[in-house]
Motif scaffolding. Structure first.
Motif, PDB file in Angstrom:
ATOM      1  N   LYS A 189       9.362   2.712   5.092  1.00  0.00           N
ATOM      2  CA  LYS A 189      10.533   3.442   4.697  1.00  0.00           C
ATOM      3  C   LYS A 189      11.288   2.828   3.517  1.00  0.00           C
ATOM      4  CE  LYS A 189      15.108   5.450   6.082  1.00  0.00           C
ATOM      5  NZ  LYS A 189      15.824   4.757   5.054  1.00  0.00           N
ATOM      6  N   GLU A 190      11.400   1.906   3.467  1.00  0.00           N
ATOM      7  CA  GLU A 190      12.101   1.067   2.361  1.00  0.00           C
ATOM      8  C   GLU A 190      11.163   1.102   1.253  1.00  0.00           C
ATOM      9  OE1 GLU A 190      13.175  -2.670   4.032  1.00  0.00           O
ATOM     10  OE2 GLU A 190      15.019  -1.687   5.189  1.00  0.00           O
ATOM     11  N   ALA A 191       9.825   0.852   1.424  1.00  0.00           N
ATOM     12  CA  ALA A 191       9.014   0.922   0.422  1.00  0.00           C
ATOM     13  C   ALA A 191       8.810   2.109  -0.212  1.00  0.00           C
ATOM     14  CB  ALA A 191       7.505   0.215   0.722  1.00  0.00           C
ATOM     15  N   ALA A 192       8.985   3.096   0.607  1.00  0.00           N
ATOM     16  CA  ALA A 192       8.577   4.450  -0.149  1.00  0.00           C
ATOM     17  C   ALA A 192       9.868   5.116  -0.850  1.00  0.00           C
ATOM     18  CB  ALA A 192       8.713   5.791   1.171  1.00  0.00           C
ATOM     19  N   GLU A 193      11.299   4.547  -0.393  1.00  0.00           N
ATOM     20  CA  GLU A 193      12.313   4.670  -1.061  1.00  0.00           C
ATOM     21  C   GLU A 193      12.203   3.978  -2.531  1.00  0.00           C
ATOM     22  OE1 GLU A 193      15.426   5.448   2.478  1.00  0.00           O
ATOM     23  OE2 GLU A 193      15.192   3.441   1.600  1.00  0.00           O
ATOM     24  N   CYS A 212      -7.898 -10.607   3.783  1.00  0.00           N
ATOM     25  CA  CYS A 212      -7.822  -9.373   4.544  1.00  0.00           C
ATOM     26  C   CYS A 212      -6.541  -8.476   4.254  1.00  0.00           C
ATOM     27  CB  CYS A 212      -7.762  -9.594   5.845  1.00  0.00           C
ATOM     28  SG  CYS A 212      -6.335 -10.291   6.607  1.00  0.00           S
ATOM     29  N   GLU A 213      -5.575  -9.226   3.505  1.00  0.00           N
ATOM     30  CA  GLU A 213      -4.338  -8.691   3.201  1.00  0.00           C
ATOM     31  C   GLU A 213      -4.528  -8.184   1.814  1.00  0.00           C
ATOM     32  OE1 GLU A 213      -3.197 -13.000   2.691  1.00  0.00           O
ATOM     33  OE2 GLU A 213      -4.621 -11.623   4.001  1.00  0.00           O
ATOM     34  N   THR A 214      -5.690  -8.429   0.967  1.00  0.00           N
ATOM     35  CA  THR A 214      -5.670  -7.977  -0.536  1.00  0.00           C
ATOM     36  C   THR A 214      -6.858  -6.901  -0.613  1.00  0.00           C
ATOM     37  OG1 THR A 214      -5.385 -10.219  -1.032  1.00  0.00           O
ATOM     38  CG2 THR A 214      -6.352  -8.847  -2.736  1.00  0.00           C
ATOM     39  N   ALA A 215      -7.711  -6.799   0.337  1.00  0.00           N
ATOM     40  CA  ALA A 215      -8.884  -5.926   0.365  1.00  0.00           C
ATOM     41  C   ALA A 215      -8.331  -4.519   0.299  1.00  0.00           C
ATOM     42  CB  ALA A 215      -9.771  -6.135   1.610  1.00  0.00           C
ATOM     43  N   GLY A 216      -7.437  -4.258   1.231  1.00  0.00           N
ATOM     44  CA  GLY A 216      -6.867  -2.784   1.252  1.00  0.00           C
ATOM     45  C   GLY A 216      -6.095  -2.099   0.155  1.00  0.00           C
ATOM     46  N   MET A 217      -5.435  -3.159  -0.216  1.00  0.00           N
ATOM     47  CA  MET A 217      -4.655  -2.904  -1.727  1.00  0.00           C
ATOM     48  C   MET A 217      -5.632  -2.694  -2.545  1.00  0.00           C
ATOM     49  SD  MET A 217      -1.589  -5.755  -1.847  1.00  0.00           S
ATOM     50  CE  MET A 217      -1.053  -6.687  -0.195  1.00  0.00           C
ATOM     51  N   ALA A 256      -6.313   1.230  -4.578  1.00  0.00           N
ATOM     52  CA  ALA A 256      -5.791   1.307  -6.036  1.00  0.00           C
ATOM     53  C   ALA A 256      -7.075   1.734  -6.725  1.00  0.00           C
ATOM     54  CB  ALA A 256      -5.478  -0.253  -6.736  1.00  0.00           C
ATOM     55  N   CYS A 257      -8.321   1.502  -6.255  1.00  0.00           N
ATOM     56  CA  CYS A 257      -9.873   1.666  -7.000  1.00  0.00           C
ATOM     57  C   CYS A 257      -9.972   3.373  -6.405  1.00  0.00           C
ATOM     58  CB  CYS A 257     -10.802   0.850  -6.272  1.00  0.00           C
ATOM     59  SG  CYS A 257     -10.881  -0.660  -6.939  1.00  0.00           S
ATOM     60  N   ALA A 258      -9.638   3.736  -5.284  1.00  0.00           N
ATOM     61  CA  ALA A 258      -9.584   4.979  -4.923  1.00  0.00           C
ATOM     62  C   ALA A 258      -8.712   5.919  -5.565  1.00  0.00           C
ATOM     63  CB  ALA A 258      -9.329   4.949  -3.264  1.00  0.00           C
ATOM     64  N   LEU A 259      -7.591   5.696  -5.950  1.00  0.00           N
ATOM     65  CA  LEU A 259      -6.495   6.307  -6.610  1.00  0.00           C
ATOM     66  C   LEU A 259      -7.029   6.462  -8.009  1.00  0.00           C
ATOM     67  CD1 LEU A 259      -3.235   5.784  -4.954  1.00  0.00           C
ATOM     68  CD2 LEU A 259      -4.754   7.603  -4.414  1.00  0.00           C
ATOM     69  N   CYS A 270       0.950  -1.180  -0.025  1.00  0.00           N
ATOM     70  CA  CYS A 270       0.179  -0.067  -0.062  1.00  0.00           C
ATOM     71  C   CYS A 270       0.791   1.138   0.109  1.00  0.00           C
ATOM     72  CB  CYS A 270      -0.957   0.010   0.995  1.00  0.00           C
ATOM     73  SG  CYS A 270      -2.167  -1.358   0.976  1.00  0.00           S
ATOM     74  N   THR A 271       2.174   1.295   0.399  1.00  0.00           N
ATOM     75  CA  THR A 271       2.947   2.381   0.429  1.00  0.00           C
ATOM     76  C   THR A 271       3.485   2.441  -1.209  1.00  0.00           C
ATOM     77  OG1 THR A 271       3.902   2.017   2.589  1.00  0.00           O
ATOM     78  CG2 THR A 271       5.212   3.114   0.869  1.00  0.00           C
ATOM     79  N   GLU A 272       3.522   1.523  -1.648  1.00  0.00           N
ATOM     80  CA  GLU A 272       4.039   1.575  -3.030  1.00  0.00           C
ATOM     81  C   GLU A 272       2.904   2.233  -3.931  1.00  0.00           C
ATOM     82  OE1 GLU A 272       5.238  -2.136  -4.712  1.00  0.00           O
ATOM     83  OE2 GLU A 272       6.710  -2.747  -3.227  1.00  0.00           O
ATOM     84  N   ILE A 273       1.518   1.639  -3.639  1.00  0.00           N
ATOM     85  CA  ILE A 273       0.419   2.252  -4.318  1.00  0.00           C
ATOM     86  C   ILE A 273       0.431   3.711  -4.009  1.00  0.00           C
ATOM     87  CG2 ILE A 273      -2.137   1.859  -4.816  1.00  0.00           C
ATOM     88  CD1 ILE A 273      -1.497  -1.064  -4.072  1.00  0.00           C
ATOM     89  N   GLY A 274       0.346   3.773  -3.013  1.00  0.00           N
ATOM     90  CA  GLY A 274       0.340   5.590  -2.560  1.00  0.00           C
ATOM     91  C   GLY A 274      -0.500   6.008  -1.112  1.00  0.00           C
TER      92      GLY A 274
END
Length: 256
Positions: free
Chosen positions: A134-138, A235-240, A244-247, A97-101
């Motif tokens: 932090k690492e995913a944001a980088e 549950c770990e897929t729903a948030g992603m 993605a849909c929201a963005l 989710c960090t990678e997505i935004g």
């Protein structure tokens, strides 16, 4: 190009110092040398392409080649509220989710949360989660490091709903409103001006989902119950998926 986050104080005029694990990564892993370039960001207002001037025991000193625009962040600021899942699933949620935004994460405890909350263990997990963010944001060239908050209880989470422009309660039993029904009109209205921003809280349940009582409590607190399609997501897929849909609906991923 490699990117690192530093504190604002590490910028001193046209010089920036990189210390700790990041400095070791530059010198030992990347085998950096004077003249090599990378990007640094203070996660707030300054980002620059820099060139290594020296590598010492205390850290790496680099000089600014050119300032960079901080244009990587979505105008729709999405927070993922994730009921604590089993094992290392939360790490996956934060990383992807960090990678997505996503801009922040709020772990919480709900009625069907399986994980036994232990404050001492959670402090170590929280440290690891923040490192993963932090690492995913980088890696994904974010301008900020998403915040990862301390886990909160269900009632405490409900009290935060007023801090957001809208709250979506992702509920597998919802047969009426789908996520797009809510997000499309919201994004169109909230982001109609080129420089406008808006905040969205997405609530995602644990492995066993939310109870009907939690759904009613969330709606009473101001959330909109939404479905994520006809398939049941982990549950770990729903948030992603919801993120993605929201963005997409806000125009971040080719939406109109």
């Amino acid at each position: 190009m490699q990117r690192y986050f530093v504190s604002p104080e590490q910028f001193q005029g046209d010089l920036v110092s990189v210390t700790g694990e990041d400095a070791r990564h530059i010198s030992k892993v990347l085998r950096g040398r004077p003249g090599d370039t990378f990007i640094v960001s203070d996660g707030a207002s300054r980002e620059a392409l820099v060139k290594i001037e020296s590598i010492e025991q205390s850290g790496v000193t680099a000089s600014v080649i050119e300032p960079l625009d901080m244009t990587q962040e979505p105008r729709l600021k999405v927070t993922i509220a994730q009921s604590l899942p089993k094992g290392d699933k939360m790490e996956l949620v934060i990383q992807k989710c960090t990678e997505i935004g996503a801009v922040s994460f709020v772990p919480f405890l709900s009625e069907r949360t399986i994980v036994q909350y232990d404050a001492k263990k959670e402090s170590k997990r929280l440290e690891r989660w923040r490192k993963i963010a932090k690492e995913a944001a980088e890696q994904s060239h974010r301008n900020i490091i998403p915040s990862v908050e301390q886990p909160v209880g269900w009632k405490k989470l409900l009290e935060t709903f007023e801090d957001y422009d809208t709250v979506c309660f992702c509920y597998e039993k919802e047969s009426g409103s789908q996520l797009r029904d809510v997000l499309g009109p919201f994004a169109t209205q909230a982001l109609k001006e080129p420089e406008s921003t808006a905040s969205l809280l997405l609530l995602v349940g644990p492995e066993g989902g939310f109870t009907e009582e939690e759904c009613r409590a969330a709606e009473a607190a101001g959330a909109v119950s939404v479905g994520l399609g006809r398939r049941i997501l982990r549950c770990e897929t729903a948030g992603m998926t919801a993120l993605a849909c929201a963005l997409y609906e806000s125009g971040e991923m080719g939406g109109v």
